[in-house]
Structure formats: C-alpha cells, structure tokens
Design a protein around this motif. Structure first.
Motif, PDB file in Angstrom:
ATOM      1  N   PRO A   1      37.450   5.727  64.173  1.00  0.00           N
ATOM      2  CA  PRO A   1      38.832   5.401  63.801  1.00  0.00           C
ATOM      3  C   PRO A   1      38.910   4.037  63.122  1.00  0.00           C
TER       4      PRO A   1
ATOM      5  N   ARG B   1      43.461   6.987  62.059  1.00  0.00           N
ATOM      6  CA  ARG B   1      43.151   7.099  63.491  1.00  0.00           C
ATOM      7  C   ARG B   1      42.258   8.297  63.790  1.00  0.00           C
ATOM      8  N   TYR B   2      42.182   9.249  62.842  1.00  0.00           N
ATOM      9  CA  TYR B   2      41.375  10.450  63.063  1.00  0.00           C
ATOM     10  C   TYR B   2      40.018  10.377  62.366  1.00  0.00           C
TER      11      TYR B   2
END
Length: 334
Positions: free
Chosen positions: A282, A277-278
């Motif tokens: 993403p 997600r980072y």
C-alpha cells in the motif's frame, strides 16, 4: 396518439390569470397574494406543467448550471474534485456541466468560452501559464480557479503543496533515508511547489535531492521512468513522485526489474487516490483533500454568484497518510 404537454397558456387560462402572472410566479420574479399563488400552484400540479429551462433562463438571466473544467477525468484526483463540487451543486439545485481538457491546453480556451455561455459560473483547473490566462477574466462570469495565481484577481482554492512536499520529505529523513529522489511533472504549476517543499526540507538536513522529470502525470510515465532511475549510477533509496498515479506505475515497473519495495527503495506520492491503499505494498501518500477542494471551490463560486464577491485564496492543509511503501533504513555507519 401523443398527448400534448400543457403550456403556460393552459395554466393561465385554468387559473384565471394572465400568462405574465404565471411566468413571474414560476420564475420567482414577483410575489402575489396567497390565494393567487395557491391557485397557480394547484393548477400546475393538476396539469403536470413543467417550465421550459431555456425560456426561464432568458427571463431570469440564470441557467442554474455550473461549469467545471478538469485536466483528465480518468485521473482519480479530478474525479474526487468533481464529486465534491457536484454534491454542493446538487444541494443548491444547480446542475454541473463538465469539460475534460484531456491534458490538451490547445483546446482549453475554445471549450471554456463555449461552456461559459451555458452556465452561471465556472470552476477551472488549468495548466496554462498565468500570462496566457487574461481571457479567463473577460468571460464575464464568476470564476473560481483551482491553484495559485500571482497576478490575476480571481478567487482561488488549492492545497498547500509546499507543505505537503516538506512533510513527506521530513518523514523519509526521519526514517533514515539519505538518497532521496523526486520524480516530477514540470508542466504543472503545482510541481514547483511540491519539489520546493522537498528540497527545502532536505537542505535543512544537508542532504542532496535527485530531480527527475516526467512527460505526463500518469502511471505509464512512472513506469517508463523506472529503469532510468533504478539502473542509474546513483540509485536512490527513496523516491517521491508528483502524484499517486506516477508512483503506482513506478512501483510496479521497479518490482518487475527485480527490486523490492520498500526494502530496496521506498516510494511515496501525492493525492491519496483510493487505488493506493490496494497496491502491493500500500502506497504512502500526501492527501491533498481533493474532494474538499471541490466542495470549497463550489461554495466559493456560489457565494460569488450571489454577489458576495471575494478574490481570496483558500489554502487547504495537506495530511500525511502513512502506509507500508516506506521502510526505515539502517543508520549509515559512514
């Protein structure tokens, strides 16, 4: 001066009972009258007595340890399994003993045979061919296997990899992709199911699949294969990687080559590790519910240790996690 720790003999003398009585009380091997139990409990607390776990295991036949083998502790998929399994173990007063196979099948049998002598049961994740796993069933300890088995009668827990592969391929097709590739890890049992799910979906839409293999399920391997795939004659417009680690490595290297993600190629993986997600962008992924796998595996094992034996397969439903590493393609005019 070092103070000598109280012994079971000290407890028996202070409580006015035999050593055998104290031993049976401590190990819950026998009940006594409320007065006797209250006296022993009071003396144990007053003296600060602690039972010897090794001696206790010799009496009860139980160690209150559970063994868990994983393939690579640095892979977040396996750390999530450990987290789930350990939470359940702690709730039931068990200690988790971990073995990291380090993606080395040659060490696996030696490590598991050694571990089996110190635990009440085993949770096993393995890449060994099933024909080479008969020795696991002869360890004489309850054992739960992470994955599918076709021949060995062992309880198993896994995610539906075929459905996960089908789901992510279906999403790519719905987003207008027509040149879809799969970067797999053929040494894994689960790779076959994931690629089969992708292929079955594409077959229903009359689309081809470009299949590539990786030598390791790592970000470094995803990075290494990027140039071959992106600079080849038939560059895909989307790629599904065996896991998120490979996908993240592939995505970084592809961007370093000058390609844009997702404008030039959409990228997806499996496992839903927290780093995805980072990433930039993403990462879209298939959540195989790794932590829940550890929870279910441990609960299944504890049931088997408690003589509630089962050899069932528990199949966890995957979930699609949509992020911006996938972009809708313009409709083909041809």
């Amino acid at each position: 001066m070092k103070i000598k720790a109280p012994t079971i003999r000290d407890v028996a003398t202070a409580a006015g009972v035999s050593i055998t009585t104290v031993s049976r009380y401590v190990n819950q091997a026998q009940r006594f009258s409320p007065a006797v139990e209250a006296t022993i409990k009071s003396v144990i607390e007053e003296l600060g007595y602690r039972s010897n776990p090794l001696a206790q295991s010799m009496i009860t036949g139980r160690t209150n340890n559970i063994g868990l083998s994983v393939l690579d502790v640095s892979n977040p998929h396996f750390t999530s399994i450990i987290k789930g399994a350990n939470r359940v173990a702690t709730e039931h007063d068990y200690t988790l003993l971990l073995v990291d196979i380090d993606e080395n099948p040659g060490r696996e049998r030696m490590l598991l045979e050694s571990l089996s002598r110190r635990v009440d049961g085993l949770l096993v994740y393995s890449r060994l061919p099933e024909d080479d796993m008969d020795w696991m069933a002869s360890l004489e300890k309850p054992l739960v296997f992470f994955g599918r088995l076709s021949r060995l009668a062992l309880p198993t827990v896994t995610s539906d990899d075929h459905r996960g592969g089908y789901m992510i391929a279906q999403h790519l097709v719905a987003m207008g992709h027509e040149r879809i590739a799969y970067l797999g890890f053929p040494k894994s049992h689960r790779d076959q199911d994931r690629m089969a799910g992708v292929r079955d979906c594409l077959d229903t839409h009359g689309l081809p699949l470009q299949a590539f293999g990786g030598a390791a399920p790592t970000a470094i391997e995803g990075e290494r294969r990027s140039a071959d795939i992106m600079l080849g004659e038939q560059r895909p417009d989307a790629i599904i990687c065996y896991n998120d680690m490979m996908a993240l490595g592939f995505m970084q290297a592809t961007q370093a080559l000058g390609f844009r993600v997702p404008e030039d190629i959409s990228v997806a993986g499996f496992d839903n590790i927290q780093f995805g997600r980072y990433a930039s962008p993403p990462l879209t992924t298939v959540d195989l519910r790794s932590e829940e796998m550890g929870v279910v595996g441990m609960n299944t094992l504890l049931s088997n240790i408690g003589d509630d034996a089962s050899i069932d397969l528990t199949l966890l439903e995957p979930q699609l996690v949509l992020r911006s590493s996938i972009k809708r393609r313009a409709l083909s005019l041809g």
